[in-house]
Scaffold this motif. Structure first.
Motif, PDB file in Angstrom:
ATOM      1  N   SER A  23       0.786  -1.100   0.088  1.00 52.59           N
ATOM      2  CA  SER A  23       0.059   0.049   0.038  1.00 52.59           C
ATOM      3  C   SER A  23       0.708   1.100   0.062  1.00 52.59           C
ATOM      4  O   SER A  23       2.092   1.295   0.673  1.00 52.59           O
ATOM      5  CB  SER A  23      -0.917   0.009   1.179  1.00 52.59           C
ATOM      6  N   TYR A  24       0.216   2.531  -0.623  1.00 50.28           N
ATOM      7  CA  TYR A  24       0.718   3.566  -0.716  1.00 50.28           C
ATOM      8  C   TYR A  24       0.096   4.409   0.224  1.00 50.28           C
ATOM      9  O   TYR A  24       0.208   5.774   0.346  1.00 50.28           O
ATOM     10  CB  TYR A  24       1.075   4.388  -1.991  1.00 50.28           C
ATOM     11  N   SER A  25      -1.064   3.833   0.807  1.00 55.47           N
ATOM     12  CA  SER A  25      -1.820   4.652   1.916  1.00 55.47           C
ATOM     13  C   SER A  25      -1.259   5.223   2.916  1.00 55.47           C
ATOM     14  O   SER A  25      -0.606   4.684   3.660  1.00 55.47           O
ATOM     15  CB  SER A  25      -3.108   3.821   2.373  1.00 55.47           C
ATOM     16  N   PHE A  26      -1.425   6.653   2.938  1.00 50.55           N
ATOM     17  CA  PHE A  26      -0.785   7.586   4.075  1.00 50.55           C
ATOM     18  C   PHE A  26      -1.224   6.736   5.487  1.00 50.55           C
ATOM     19  O   PHE A  26      -0.378   6.751   6.482  1.00 50.55           O
ATOM     20  CB  PHE A  26      -1.265   8.633   4.081  1.00 50.55           C
ATOM     21  N   LEU A  27      -2.635   6.679   5.643  1.00 53.21           N
ATOM     22  CA  LEU A  27      -2.903   5.838   7.007  1.00 53.21           C
ATOM     23  C   LEU A  27      -2.361   4.746   7.109  1.00 53.21           C
ATOM     24  O   LEU A  27      -2.034   4.152   8.312  1.00 53.21           O
ATOM     25  CB  LEU A  27      -4.491   6.102   6.877  1.00 53.21           C
ATOM     26  N   TRP A  28      -2.369   3.796   6.186  1.00 55.75           N
ATOM     27  CA  TRP A  28      -2.084   2.492   6.531  1.00 55.75           C
ATOM     28  C   TRP A  28      -0.688   2.326   6.614  1.00 55.75           C
ATOM     29  O   TRP A  28      -0.102   1.465   7.442  1.00 55.75           O
ATOM     30  CB  TRP A  28      -2.487   1.586   5.075  1.00 55.75           C
ATOM     31  N   GLN A  29       0.108   2.972   5.955  1.00 58.24           N
ATOM     32  CA  GLN A  29       1.741   2.923   6.413  1.00 58.24           C
ATOM     33  C   GLN A  29       1.948   3.239   7.653  1.00 58.24           C
ATOM     34  O   GLN A  29       2.786   2.982   8.291  1.00 58.24           O
ATOM     35  CB  GLN A  29       2.224   3.872   5.174  1.00 58.24           C
TER      36      GLN A  29
ATOM     37  N   TYR B   2       1.031  -1.546  11.594  1.00 57.59           N
ATOM     38  CA  TYR B   2       1.793  -2.286  12.558  1.00 57.59           C
ATOM     39  C   TYR B   2       1.125  -2.333  13.849  1.00 57.59           C
ATOM     40  O   TYR B   2       1.161  -3.345  14.841  1.00 57.59           O
ATOM     41  CB  TYR B   2       3.410  -2.003  12.731  1.00 57.59           C
ATOM     42  N   TYR B   3       0.576  -1.358  14.158  1.00 55.28           N
ATOM     43  CA  TYR B   3      -0.422  -1.093  15.453  1.00 55.28           C
ATOM     44  C   TYR B   3      -1.659  -1.976  15.617  1.00 55.28           C
ATOM     45  O   TYR B   3      -2.046  -2.567  16.480  1.00 55.28           O
ATOM     46  CB  TYR B   3      -0.702   0.536  15.716  1.00 55.28           C
ATOM     47  N   LEU B   4      -2.154  -2.048  14.435  1.00 54.17           N
ATOM     48  CA  LEU B   4      -3.204  -3.025  14.262  1.00 54.17           C
ATOM     49  C   LEU B   4      -2.833  -4.454  14.415  1.00 54.17           C
ATOM     50  O   LEU B   4      -3.479  -5.187  14.979  1.00 54.17           O
ATOM     51  CB  LEU B   4      -3.825  -2.659  12.859  1.00 54.17           C
TER      52      LEU B   4
ATOM     53  N   ILE C  23      -1.143 -12.642  10.467  1.00 54.42           N
ATOM     54  CA  ILE C  23      -2.116 -11.492  10.804  1.00 54.42           C
ATOM     55  C   ILE C  23      -2.288 -10.441   9.902  1.00 54.42           C
ATOM     56  O   ILE C  23      -3.271  -9.946   9.471  1.00 54.42           O
ATOM     57  CB  ILE C  23      -1.604 -10.937  11.980  1.00 54.42           C
ATOM     58  N   ARG C  24      -1.186  -9.905   9.191  1.00 55.77           N
ATOM     59  CA  ARG C  24      -0.971  -9.017   8.248  1.00 55.77           C
ATOM     60  C   ARG C  24      -2.030  -9.198   6.968  1.00 55.77           C
ATOM     61  O   ARG C  24      -2.784  -8.345   6.624  1.00 55.77           O
ATOM     62  CB  ARG C  24       0.441  -8.557   7.584  1.00 55.77           C
TER      63      ARG C  24
END
Length: 404
Positions: free
Chosen positions: A234-240, A244-246, A276-277
């Motif tokens: 992903s290039y998603s700002f939020l996902w990046q 890992y916290y998720l 998990i990921r």
């Protein structure tokens, strides 16, 4: 003029050096060192960190000063040799902060963003999150505790950060004689590699002493492959920033017993359940491979990137002179735009609705400036009417997104 923050010019300097590296890479037929989508994602992370740090950076100095005036063990004098000792001490603290950032899950969650880029160039140096900045400043609190003056610490940290910026490049090859003393681009490239033989090596930021002393030193043998051992898709700002916290949260939820739950937070990232990921990627729609960036929206994206850089530079330069409500408004607008940019790179069509939110924010700011905040609803009403009459969402999708 006393209220002007001249560190704003460091933003322009950063982009200037990245541009010079890009042109040199082209001249040396190493254009593959840069990839458009990855570089934009790197810029986005760096912009967010610089932006958020504007609101908390002063507190770092205040904490150093409080520790120094209240708890310092020694009264360290301001002598020339003390600056050398402070540089060594700073790098030693960095080594252990950096190493623990790779060995403890909740620290790795902040640091992993720095390693996500599969390209190794100066733009990757920008991949620092504000959460990571907070953690490392907690470690650096040991310096005023010893007795180094906060002004000296801030000066050394600026020099320390400037040096490490220039180690993020492939255009400088091995410099064997220098590698006996300093971390070079080749040595730091090893640290960014995902090859098994290169994992968890070269934690030093300026000097190689600590890696050699603690058994984590590695020279470059084969050309490294950069990025994570399990790359994100992903290039998603939020996902990046938050994936890992998720993952830690999911691992904690699955864990049975105190020890397992403790390890989910404080254990080694190497022991994280790799199943998990993919589950989280499917849950949050991040499981699809990124498409190549279509030409038809690059201009639109580039305009937004230039806009946020200009706003960040302006906010940095005049931060102390700008009202809090305006500071927060610019903050929200830039963060929304960075989310927008990441969604554009991933072709997420829901960002059309994000544009409405951004427009509302701009409208509120403009009309508030002129003392007519109630009128800020009119642009949104007009857009809703235009959508009903002309279906502008279809036009937006047609001209901004890849038609394939």
């Amino acid at each position: 003029m006393n209220d002007v923050n001249y560190l704003a010019f460091a933003i322009s300097a950063f982009f200037l050096f990245v541009y010079i590296e890009y042109k040199l890479a082209q001249q040396k037929n190493k254009g593959s060192v840069f990839k458009y989508e990855s570089s934009v994602a790197n810029f986005s992370v760096g912009i967010a960190e610089r932006l958020l740090n504007l609101f908390i950076a002063a507190s770092f100095y205040q904490v150093y000063n409080w520790i120094y005036t209240s708890y310092a063990f020694f009264d360290v004098p301001n002598k020339w040799y003390v600056w050398l000792l402070l540089l060594l001490a700073t790098d030693f603290v960095w080594y252990w902060y950096h190493r623990l950032g790779h060995e403890i899950n909740f620290l790795w969650a902040a640091h992993i963003v720095h390693h996500q880029s599969e390209e190794f160039n100066l733009s990757a140096a920008a991949r620092i999150t504000t959460i990571q900045a907070v953690f490392r400043n907690v470690f650096w609190c040991v310096l005023p505790l010893v007795g180094f003056h906060p002004n000296m610490i801030i000066t050394i940290l600026l020099a320390h950060g400037a040096y490490s910026f220039f180690t993020h490049t492939q255009l400088i090859g091995k410099i064997s004689w220098l590698e006996n003393v300093l971390i070079t681009p080749s040595l730091h490239g090893i640290h960014h590699a995902s090859d098994e033989k290169y994992l968890d090596k070269n934690y030093g930021d300026v000097f190689v002493f600590w890696d050699k002393l603690f058994g984590t030193f590695q020279t470059e043998e084969e050309a490294p492959k950069y990025g994570l051992t399990h790359p994100i898709k992903s290039y998603s700002f939020l996902w990046q920033h938050f994936h890992y916290y998720l993952e830690i949260g999911e691992a904690y939820k699955r864990a049975n017993g105190f020890k397992a739950k403790w390890n989910a937070i404080f254990g080694s990232p190497a022991l994280m359940d790799q199943s998990i990921r993919p589950i989280l990627e499917r849950r949050f729609g991040q499981h699809k491979k990124n498409k190549s960036t279509p030409i038809n929206f690059k201009g639109y994206l580039n305009v937004q990137l230039v806009l946020v850089v200009a706003l960040l530079s302006f906010l940095t330069l005049y931060f102390s002179s700008i009202k809090l409500i305006d500071q927060v408004s610019i903050l929200l607008f830039i963060l929304l735009t960075l989310i927008n940019i990441g969604a554009l790179l991933e072709q997420r069509k829901w960002i059309y609705y994000l544009e409405y939110i951004r427009l509302m924010l701009v409208s509120v700011c403009v009309f508030n400036f002129f003392g007519h905040v109630a009128l800020s609803l009119f642009p949104a009403i007009i857009l809703i009417l235009l959508e009903r009459v002309y279906a502008i969402s279809k036009l937006y999708n047609k001209y901004v997104f890849n038609p394939n």
